[in-house]
Design an enzyme around this catalytic site. Structure first.
Site, PDB file in Angstrom:
ATOM      1  CG  MET A  78      -6.664   1.982   9.427  1.00 30.93           C
ATOM      2  SD  MET A  78      -7.195   2.496  10.844  1.00 30.93           S
ATOM      3  CE  MET A  78      -8.630   1.562  10.758  1.00 30.93           C
ATOM      4  CG  HIS A  80      -0.152   7.373  11.684  1.00 31.65           C
ATOM      5  ND1 HIS A  80       0.180   6.262  10.960  1.00 31.65           N
ATOM      6  CD2 HIS A  80      -0.364   7.070  13.110  1.00 31.65           C
ATOM      7  CE1 HIS A  80       0.244   5.190  11.942  1.00 31.65           C
ATOM      8  NE2 HIS A  80      -0.186   5.651  13.134  1.00 31.65           N
ATOM      9  CG  ASP A 129     -14.666  19.545 -11.577  1.00 29.00           C
ATOM     10  OD1 ASP A 129     -15.893  19.097 -11.913  1.00 29.00           O
ATOM     11  OD2 ASP A 129     -14.315  20.695 -11.234  1.00 29.00           O
TER      12      ASP A 129
END
Length: 158
Positions: A78, A80, A129
């Site tokens: 949701m 934008h 990572d």
């Protein structure tokens, strides 16, 4: 204590929806988010001395944060799509952790706190990572590695 019932702008009749921001004005907006990753002393020394096998941890995390900010609407349903006008990524090495602060700016109709939070999260995941081979124990697990305290530090509008 008085409780005030709040309504969620993204839920209507139990259906998630993207809020219509068409009528809102474009204004300058900024959000700054932060977080940290706790690492072993050995890993922290490798970062300090630039001897991490995969390469420059901070440079890689900065680029990852910028990419993540720009891709936020692709991972948060949701959120934008708004024009991002600026991104600053700061990484600092502490005694037992690396901290990340991401500031995002726009001239738009909605805020950029989700973008800033996404940038911080991905910066810290990228640090993990980059150093995971040094952080693994003999069983291949990460008993001490911890991402924590991800939060919005500041949000400005106007």
């Amino acid at each position: 204590m008085i409780f005030v019932e709040k309504s969620f702008t993204h839920i209507e009749a139990d259906r998630a929806r993207m809020v219509d921001i068409s009528e809102k004005n474009n204004v300058l907006r900024m959000a700054r988010a932060a977080g940290e990753i706790v690492l072993s002393a050995e890993t922290m020394e490798k970062i300090r001395t630039g001897t991490v096998e995969k390469g420059n941890v901070f440079a890689t995390a900065r680029v990852a944060a910028v990419l993540a900010v720009k891709k936020t609407p692709e991972t948060i349903p949701m959120c934008h799509q708004i024009p991002i006008t600026g991104i600053d990524v700061d990484l600092e090495i502490g005694k037992d952790s690396v901290s990340a602060v991401v500031e995002v700016r726009t001239v738009g109709k909605t805020g950029v706190e989700m973008e800033a939070l996404t940038g911080v999260s991905v910066a810290l995941l990228t640090v993990w990572d980059m150093v995971k081979s040094a952080e693994k124990d003999e069983t291949g697990n990460y008993p001490h590695t911890l991402i924590r305290n991800i939060r919005v530090l500041e949000k400005l509008k106007g």
